[in-house]
Design a protein around this motif. Structure first.
Motif, PDB file in Angstrom:
ATOM      1  N   HIS A 270      32.625  28.289  32.757  1.00  0.00           N
ATOM      2  CA  HIS A 270      31.587  28.977  33.084  1.00  0.00           C
ATOM      3  C   HIS A 270      32.121  30.562  33.715  1.00  0.00           C
ATOM      4  O   HIS A 270      32.740  30.212  34.820  1.00  0.00           O
ATOM      5  N   ILE A 271      31.841  31.511  33.065  1.00  0.00           N
ATOM      6  CA  ILE A 271      32.382  32.753  33.643  1.00  0.00           C
ATOM      7  C   ILE A 271      31.332  33.724  34.034  1.00  0.00           C
ATOM      8  O   ILE A 271      31.290  34.596  33.208  1.00  0.00           O
ATOM      9  N   PRO A 272      30.916  33.744  35.155  1.00  0.00           N
ATOM     10  CA  PRO A 272      29.933  34.889  35.836  1.00  0.00           C
ATOM     11  C   PRO A 272      30.917  36.122  36.161  1.00  0.00           C
ATOM     12  O   PRO A 272      32.158  35.822  36.417  1.00  0.00           O
ATOM     13  N   GLN A 273      30.211  37.192  36.216  1.00  0.00           N
ATOM     14  CA  GLN A 273      30.882  38.589  36.407  1.00  0.00           C
ATOM     15  C   GLN A 273      31.454  38.549  37.955  1.00  0.00           C
ATOM     16  O   GLN A 273      32.366  39.018  38.138  1.00  0.00           O
ATOM     17  N   THR A 274      30.840  37.466  38.683  1.00  0.00           N
ATOM     18  CA  THR A 274      31.223  37.529  40.169  1.00  0.00           C
ATOM     19  C   THR A 274      32.665  37.069  40.528  1.00  0.00           C
ATOM     20  O   THR A 274      33.042  37.131  41.282  1.00  0.00           O
ATOM     21  N   LEU A 275      33.098  36.395  39.428  1.00  0.00           N
ATOM     22  CA  LEU A 275      34.462  35.795  39.630  1.00  0.00           C
ATOM     23  C   LEU A 275      35.635  37.042  39.522  1.00  0.00           C
ATOM     24  O   LEU A 275      36.738  36.629  39.999  1.00  0.00           O
ATOM     25  N   PHE A 276      35.246  38.134  38.893  1.00  0.00           N
ATOM     26  CA  PHE A 276      36.402  39.140  38.863  1.00  0.00           C
ATOM     27  C   PHE A 276      36.410  40.151  39.920  1.00  0.00           C
ATOM     28  O   PHE A 276      35.625  40.544  40.584  1.00  0.00           O
TER      29      PHE A 276
END
Length: 582
Positions: A270-276
């Motif tokens: 799961h890769i939400p944009q908040t990880l970037f």
């Protein structure tokens, strides 16, 4: 006598020559590293002419290294999904001769965009190494052929994946999978029967309860956990914005943690944009630190996008359906972690109250139903104040019976269970509410039973005032011309509040695993059929929007749901004294 034909001889000589040419061609092709990151450095270190690295997105490294036969990648927009697909296709096609690879997406337009922009323009053109592998004259929106015999097929998932039926494939990449028909997903697997190949599913978030979500539920559902929860505080900036350098290796260090480790054979990421690291959380950070337009911040997206688009396109999560906001999964999630819980008897509930006293609150909700086939539903909830959990302790669905006898039974059940507060549906039962509050002569014997009072058991009406979702009046003229207390709730707001509670998660004090705050018994018992219970809660539906409508409206809610809502609403009422003595 052997019969000689020029045709047969020519075909044999041509076949030998072709095989020789293939052998010589492969000898002329450059050698390809067998592991991805060696291939990455030697073959494809740039994308669209720009140097590539994983400094702002280190979580992708483990995904590239994952060689599981099936995996699922779900996330927001612009998280490098297409880049990953093109990388893996080219790596497989150049490393292994005669590979049969399929890229599948939901539309011809999306297929054409990927084949031309991501594959041809960004990855192949200008790359001297890769260009040697591509057959001259090859490469269109339907396929791409390689000198070593590998082929990439670009196709769509329309008509239940009919376009790939009959193929024997080694590797499949299903892109924008949230738009595909996952009820027909097994058709894809048939194409790998002989090759024992791989499937990679990639997409945005989708609708809760969909076949797409059910496929995600089969994975181990990995979440990226940073070693330092406050890692953003260590990001460095200059007058141009975020400094992207090797210090990020230490700042963004973390690991993938499976939420369902029992499904380890099917990795899900799961890769939400908040990880970037290169995506700011707030508008203020975008302007003052990153030196970019505020529209690229997470906060701005939340403000500008619809709730559904923010959840699915930015956070890569599942959004509850517009028409049926409660799904079977939502209810089951409140059951399966608590398999050891069961419904309790009034005496057992009273024992808990005597033991925990003011550290818990016990409320009753009663919906008397309406219509010919309706039932009176009674729910008793225990609110464990320290943990915040809500336990359904008692549930009874009563067949139609004498109203006065029913009111007396509810009065005595309330007392026997040592409930603190109760709410009943006044709209369809003004007589029953009055008897519960005032008591009277028993309909079962010659005894007299005391009333609960109108500050302990409240009559309730539903309204449409979302600005004041809960209103409590202690002196209102009732149907009998007497002053009594009255609770008024907004039907829509109370339903939405209940749904929010269904979805809310809190950490377990020992395992730290997040579980729902609601606890519904898993096992069937008298008057409690879990299948019917789930079905009733999921039957609530939203009305279509009318031209002059300004808020969400629901169709008539089921009796079970309203009973639970009354019990939850009662938690908001705080009397001066605790519970009624038996």
């Amino acid at each position: 006598m052997t019969r000689f034909t020029w045709g047969a001889s020519h075909r044999k000589m041509a076949a030998i020559k072709i095989n020789q040419m293939k052998s010589n061609r492969n000898l002329l092709l450059p050698s390809v590293p067998t592991d991805f990151f060696s291939w990455f450095e030697a073959v494809n270190p740039t994308c669209a002419g720009k140097p590539r690295n994983f400094l702002v997105a280190p979580f992708w490294i483990a995904i590239y290294e994952c060689n599981a036969p099936q995996k699922f990648i779900i996330g927001g927009r612009q998280i490098f999904k297409s880049t990953y697909i093109s990388d893996m296709i080219l790596f497989i096609a150049t490393r292994k001769e005669n590979s049969q690879i399929s890229y599948i997406t939901f539309s011809d337009n999306n297929k054409d965009t990927f084949s031309k922009q991501k594959m041809k323009n960004e990855a192949i053109i200008g790359n001297k190494f890769l260009s040697k592998f591509i057959k001259k004259g090859s490469g269109n929106s339907d396929s791409l052929s390689f000198q070593n015999g590998s082929v990439v097929y670009y196709t769509t998932s329309i008509n239940e994946f009919r376009n790939i039926e009959g193929k024997s494939l080694d590797d499949i990449f299903l892109d924008e999978s949230q738009y595909s028909d996952f009820n027909s997903f097994d058709k894809i697997r048939y194409t790998l029967t002989q090759t024992h190949g791989t499937i990679t599913v990639l997409g945005l978030g989708g609708d809760t309860g969909s076949a797409y979500q059910k496929e995600w539920e089969k994975t181990d559902q990995r979440e990226w956990i940073f070693d330092n929860p406050d890692w953003r505080n260590d990001l460095q900036f200059d007058s141009h914005g975020l400094i992207i350098d090797t210090y990020l290796i230490y700042v963004t260090k973390g690991k993938w943690v499976a939420q369902k480790p029992e499904n380890s054979d099917y990795p899900g990421f799961h890769i939400p944009q908040t990880l970037f690291a290169n995506i700011p959380l707030t508008i203020d950070d975008a302007i003052n630190k990153y030196k970019i337009s505020p529209k690229f911040s997470i906060e701005s997206q939340k403000n500008l996008l619809s709730e559904k688009d923010f959840v699915t396109h930015t956070m890569g999560e599942f959004y509850k359906s517009v028409n049926n906001p409660i799904t079977p999964k939502m209810v089951l999630d409140c059951m399966t972690p608590f398999r050891y819980f069961k419904l309790l008897s009034p005496a057992e509930i009273a024992d808990i109250k005597n033991t925990f006293e003011d550290s818990i609150k016990i409320t009753m909700g009663v919906d008397f139903g309406s219509g010919k086939n309706s039932h009176t539903v009674i729910s008793i909830i225990i609110h464990w104040k320290k943990s915040g959990r809500l336990q359904l302790a008692y549930y009874e669905k009563c067949a139609p019976e004498n109203q006065l006898k029913q009111a007396e039974k509810i009065n005595k059940l309330f007392r026997a269970s040592l409930c603190d507060i109760g709410i009943g549906d006044l709209g369809y039962a003004p007589n029953q509410i009055k008897i519960i509050q005032t008591g009277g002569k028993s309909h079962f014997d010659d005894s007299v039973f005391p009333g609960l009072g109108d500050t302990v058991f409240f009559g309730c009406r539903t309204g449409n005032d979302d600005a004041q979702p809960l209103k409590l009046d202690y002196s209102v003229s009732d149907e009998h011309g007497e002053k009594s207390s009255l609770v008024t709730i907004s039907k829509s707001s109370s339903i939405l509040n209940f749904i929010d509670k269904l979805e809310k998660r809190i950490s377990h004090p020992i395992s730290l695993e997040k579980k729902p705050i609601f606890i519904f018994p898993y096992a069937n018992s008298y008057q409690y059929d879990t299948e019917k219970f789930i079905s009733e809660l999921c039957s609530i539906s939203r009305k279509p929007y009318a031209d002059n409508q300004t808020s969400i409206e629901f169709n008539h809610p089921p009796d079970t749901l309203m009973s639970l809502i009354y019990a939850v609403t009662a938690l908001e009422i705080h009397p001066e004294w605790n519970w009624v003595s038996a």
